[in-house]
Motif scaffolding. Structure first.
Motif, mmCIF file in Angstrom:
data_model
loop_
_atom_site.group_PDB
_atom_site.id
_atom_site.type_symbol
_atom_site.label_atom_id
_atom_site.label_comp_id
_atom_site.label_asym_id
_atom_site.label_seq_id
_atom_site.Cartn_x
_atom_site.Cartn_y
_atom_site.Cartn_z
ATOM 1 N N ASP A 104 -19.684 72.177 -5.275
ATOM 2 C CA ASP A 104 -18.880 71.005 -5.668
ATOM 3 C C ASP A 104 -19.537 69.743 -5.145
ATOM 4 O OD1 ASP A 104 -16.939 72.154 -7.122
ATOM 5 O OD2 ASP A 104 -15.292 71.760 -5.701
ATOM 6 N N GLY A 105 -19.593 68.722 -5.993
ATOM 7 C CA GLY A 105 -20.152 67.444 -5.547
ATOM 8 C C GLY A 105 -21.669 67.378 -5.641
ATOM 9 N N GLU A 106 -22.288 68.442 -6.151
ATOM 10 C CA GLU A 106 -23.743 68.414 -6.332
ATOM 11 C C GLU A 106 -24.098 68.243 -7.816
ATOM 12 O OE1 GLU A 106 -25.765 70.991 -2.733
ATOM 13 O OE2 GLU A 106 -25.399 72.019 -4.638
ATOM 14 N N VAL A 107 -25.300 67.760 -8.035
ATOM 15 C CA VAL A 107 -25.837 67.757 -9.400
ATOM 16 C C VAL A 107 -27.226 68.379 -9.376
ATOM 17 C CG1 VAL A 107 -24.528 65.820 -10.362
ATOM 18 C CG2 VAL A 107 -26.634 65.367 -9.112
ATOM 19 N N ARG A 108 -27.596 68.958 -10.510
ATOM 20 C CA ARG A 108 -28.936 69.529 -10.667
ATOM 21 C C ARG A 108 -29.672 68.695 -11.720
ATOM 22 N NH1 ARG A 108 -29.168 75.910 -11.405
ATOM 23 N NH2 ARG A 108 -28.549 75.800 -9.203
ATOM 24 N N ILE A 109 -30.881 68.315 -11.387
ATOM 25 C CA ILE A 109 -31.612 67.347 -12.213
ATOM 26 C C ILE A 109 -32.997 67.897 -12.545
ATOM 27 C CG2 ILE A 109 -32.610 65.011 -12.230
ATOM 28 C CD1 ILE A 109 -30.415 64.554 -9.844
ATOM 29 N N ARG A 110 -33.365 67.816 -13.826
ATOM 30 C CA ARG A 110 -34.750 68.103 -14.185
ATOM 31 C C ARG A 110 -35.524 66.777 -14.138
ATOM 32 N NH1 ARG A 110 -37.311 72.203 -15.921
ATOM 33 N NH2 ARG A 110 -35.438 73.330 -16.599
ATOM 34 N N ASN A 111 -36.467 66.711 -13.223
ATOM 35 C CA ASN A 111 -37.204 65.457 -13.062
ATOM 36 C C ASN A 111 -38.187 65.233 -14.210
ATOM 37 O OD1 ASN A 111 -36.023 64.550 -10.699
ATOM 38 N ND2 ASN A 111 -37.421 65.731 -9.388
ATOM 39 N N ARG A 112 -38.260 63.984 -14.667
ATOM 40 C CA ARG A 112 -39.218 63.590 -15.698
ATOM 41 C C ARG A 112 -40.359 62.769 -15.115
ATOM 42 N NH1 ARG A 112 -38.373 67.181 -19.453
ATOM 43 N NH2 ARG A 112 -36.232 67.156 -20.232
ATOM 44 N N TRP A 113 -40.038 61.979 -14.100
ATOM 45 C CA TRP A 113 -41.025 61.074 -13.493
ATOM 46 C C TRP A 113 -40.894 61.126 -11.973
ATOM 47 C CZ3 TRP A 113 -44.450 58.404 -16.553
ATOM 48 C CH2 TRP A 113 -44.134 58.287 -17.910
ATOM 49 N N LEU A 114 -42.037 61.237 -11.307
ATOM 50 C CA LEU A 114 -42.057 61.192 -9.841
ATOM 51 C C LEU A 114 -42.823 59.943 -9.395
ATOM 52 C CD1 LEU A 114 -43.085 64.897 -9.029
ATOM 53 C CD2 LEU A 114 -40.773 63.960 -9.404
ATOM 54 N N ASP A 150 -39.970 69.688 -9.331
ATOM 55 C CA ASP A 150 -39.610 69.620 -10.754
ATOM 56 C C ASP A 150 -38.105 69.642 -10.989
ATOM 57 O OD1 ASP A 150 -39.349 72.276 -10.083
ATOM 58 O OD2 ASP A 150 -40.737 73.045 -11.621
ATOM 59 N N VAL A 151 -37.395 70.454 -10.198
ATOM 60 C CA VAL A 151 -35.934 70.483 -10.337
ATOM 61 C C VAL A 151 -35.313 70.149 -8.979
ATOM 62 C CG1 VAL A 151 -33.900 71.875 -10.903
ATOM 63 C CG2 VAL A 151 -36.042 72.227 -12.158
ATOM 64 N N ALA A 152 -34.434 69.176 -8.975
ATOM 65 C CA ALA A 152 -33.800 68.735 -7.731
ATOM 66 C C ALA A 152 -32.313 69.065 -7.770
ATOM 67 C CB ALA A 152 -33.980 67.234 -7.542
ATOM 68 N N GLN A 153 -31.807 69.516 -6.650
ATOM 69 C CA GLN A 153 -30.367 69.786 -6.537
ATOM 70 C C GLN A 153 -29.859 68.999 -5.336
ATOM 71 O OE1 GLN A 153 -29.220 73.761 -7.418
ATOM 72 N NE2 GLN A 153 -27.579 73.784 -5.892
ATOM 73 N N LEU A 154 -28.966 68.047 -5.602
ATOM 74 C CA LEU A 154 -28.645 67.029 -4.604
ATOM 75 C C LEU A 154 -27.160 66.702 -4.589
ATOM 76 C CD1 LEU A 154 -31.361 64.472 -5.743
ATOM 77 C CD2 LEU A 154 -31.529 65.881 -3.693
ATOM 78 N N ASN A 168 -39.897 74.177 -8.135
ATOM 79 C CA ASN A 168 -41.249 74.101 -7.577
ATOM 80 C C ASN A 168 -41.378 72.780 -6.833
ATOM 81 O OD1 ASN A 168 -42.600 76.517 -8.968
ATOM 82 N ND2 ASN A 168 -41.600 75.408 -10.646
ATOM 83 N N TYR A 169 -41.860 72.825 -5.601
ATOM 84 C CA TYR A 169 -41.884 71.593 -4.799
ATOM 85 C C TYR A 169 -43.110 71.569 -3.900
ATOM 86 C CZ TYR A 169 -40.220 74.606 -1.001
ATOM 87 O OH TYR A 169 -40.107 75.590 -0.076
ATOM 88 N N TYR A 170 -43.455 70.376 -3.481
ATOM 89 C CA TYR A 170 -44.517 70.204 -2.493
ATOM 90 C C TYR A 170 -43.930 70.009 -1.103
ATOM 91 C CZ TYR A 170 -48.525 70.197 -5.533
ATOM 92 O OH TYR A 170 -49.513 70.600 -6.381
ATOM 93 N N THR A 171 -44.639 70.574 -0.124
ATOM 94 C CA THR A 171 -44.252 70.371 1.268
ATOM 95 C C THR A 171 -45.518 70.237 2.108
ATOM 96 O OG1 THR A 171 -42.894 71.184 3.106
ATOM 97 C CG2 THR A 171 -44.187 72.832 1.892
ATOM 98 N N ILE A 172 -45.353 69.901 3.376
ATOM 99 C CA ILE A 172 -46.467 69.925 4.332
ATOM 100 C C ILE A 172 -46.069 70.808 5.501
ATOM 101 C CG2 ILE A 172 -47.454 67.680 3.694
ATOM 102 C CD1 ILE A 172 -46.032 66.401 6.055
#
Lengths: 333, 333
Positions: B33-43, B99-103, B4-8
């Motif tokens: 490969d070379g990516e990680v998935r992160i559950r964000n706790r703080w923005l 909430d979840v970032a894949q980077l 879930n993300y915000y955009t404009i």
């Protein structure tokens, strides 16, 4: 012996009128030990003097009311009470605005031994030249190849600044208000831009056309729309040397500043004010760098010469009308 | 897995309204490969983000329309396609506003091993803290005993700037708009001055009373009357670090700048803009200097915490109303 001098009886507001300046006479007292008496040949008038004609200490003390005004001058020793000077020596000092000056020898400097006209020590090799050199080098830290913008570019300071900048190889743009001044700039390989009667948006566009890559250095003599337009044309990491803001010196009240000061942030620019008198320790280095160039005829310095002590107030006031090309001087008979 | 993300969808003009921000969902593709998935706790929400919400490149690229907005965030690795990270690692990165970032792992940093709460890396030990430290040290070259003025002094950046300045022994004055913020400043030994609803003349007088000797350093976060009043209270040789001009970020047109910019000349002052991201090489030095102080409880850092992803737009907009004390954060469940 009599000395004729100019003084003011009150501090003017706004643009001074000529009758602010009073021509007076005094009988000089006998020369004291350690004093010298000098017949002035050349007087300097400079924009910074306006700042001393107010009761407020800004970066320099106000002129004392009723006392002789002060300013740079060059002359010849006619009587000496100090071992360091003898009759006939050519000297520079701050006892201007008068025909005969009597001063402590500590404030008097013998002219250096260079093959240049003596009045050069009031201009290209004096305070204005030193101001141009200090602003570009010590304050703006100009580098080889930098694009440089100079306002009041044909004035005493600006005309040397553009030539010193041009020698370092980048694009040099000069702002000047008359065709004659712009012709001189173009003759030096400088791109000349007219700023008269333009708003900041128009002038910004003209600067962008003159130097599409933007400026690494802005040598600021003027303020007002020139500053605003310059701020819109800075490169990242640009340096602004603030030497003067002549457009404001006669203002009676505050005028709004540039609407785009945030460009300082956007371009990560640096803006720094300086007063050349505080950098005078570097004068020998300046003279060593620029003196031989002047003696060799490599620097094209302009002079606007007025004749006679009584021409001094008008010469001074004409600085604010842009009536001078290069250094404004008064020659005494 | 869904993010879930915000955009404009368009770039706002003036002060953005909350409906500029759209909450959207996407199904994340399988981890490459070379990516990680992160559950964000703080923005993190920060004033500089307003600059990215316009179609114009200022000192940073605009946000891409319809794409997830970006910003600093702290979270926990939940899936890793890179040797450098394993599930459970605490990390910081720029994939905020979701909430979840894949980077790509290259843009992800493991949190340092210091005994501090994880959200400290978004504030006192993150970009805002680094901004305060860089402005004072690298830009304003603060010296022991310097008198320092800080605007937005209880904000995320300002609140650290006043404490770092205070530790160097001079008079420290902070500008803040609410009694609660000023109380906090006074608890830190900082002289607090209210700037709300004051014109530049009144604020200038208040600053002169707070610090009659004037300021060696002005840490500029605000612009407008704060800058004008600060310019009137500089010591000779003062340095102004321009970190932001938050009072202008939502302006639709240009507003006049300070009427007293000539104080730069009169006080031989230096004003320099900077962008902390260009000084990130110094981050290890910052962490070494400030990190242990934070771990030892010597730095009083404030946080304003909003709960849940859907609180993010309002948290951001509240920055421009001065609703935060210290770092504005969003905590995710």
């Amino acid at each position: 012996m009599q000395s004729n001098y100019y003084t003011i009886s009150e501090y003017p507001t706004g643009t001074p009128s000529q009758d602010v300046f009073k021509l007076k006479q005094q009988d000089l007292p006998a020369l004291a030990d350690g004093e010298v008496r000098i017949r002035n040949r050349w007087l300097s008038v400079d924009p910074y003097m306006r700042g001393r004609m107010s009761g407020v200490t800004t970066y320099i003390e106000p002129f004392e009311l009723e006392a002789p005004l002060e300013g740079a001058a060059v002359g010849e020793v006619i009587e000496s009470g100090d071992d360091r000077f003898k009759v006939g020596d050519k000297v520079s000092h701050m006892g201007g605005w008068r025909d005969v000056a009597q001063l402590p020898a500590d404030g008097v400097t013998a002219l250096p031994d260079l093959d240049v006209p003596e009045q050069a020590y009031l201009g290209v090799l004096g305070m204005p030249g030193m101001t141009a050199w200090t602003g570009l080098n010590a304050i703006a830290e100009m580098q080889q190849g930098d694009n440089v913008l100079v306002s009041a570019a044909s004035g005493a300071v600006g005309s040397l600044a553009v030539q010193l900048a041009k020698a370092k190889g980048g694009v040099v743009v000069g702002l000047a208000g008359s065709q004659k001044k712009r012709d001189w700039l173009e003759s030096q390989g400088v791109i000349a831009v007219d700023y008269r009667d333009k708003d900041a948006a128009t002038l910004s566009e003209d600067l962008a056309k003159a130097c599409p890559d933007g400026f690494d250095v802005y040598y600021e003599n003027v303020g007002g729309v020139c500053l605003e337009a310059a701020l819109n044309n800075l490169r990242v990491g640009a340096r602004i040397a603030v030497c003067g803001m002549i457009s404001r010196y006669n203002d009676e009240g505050p005028a709004p500043g540039p609407a785009n000061l945030a460009m300082i942030l956007i371009r990560r620019a640096r803006m720094q004010g300086f007063i050349v008198f505080e950098h005078w320790d570097n004068y020998p280095a300046f003279l060593k760098d620029v003196g031989p160039k002047v003696a060799a005829g490599e620097i094209d310095y302009q002079e606007t010469v007025r004749e006679g002590l009584e021409a001094t107030p008008e010469a001074f006031l004409d600085l604010f009308k842009g009536a001078n090309t290069g250094k404004m001087l008064v020659r005494l008979g």
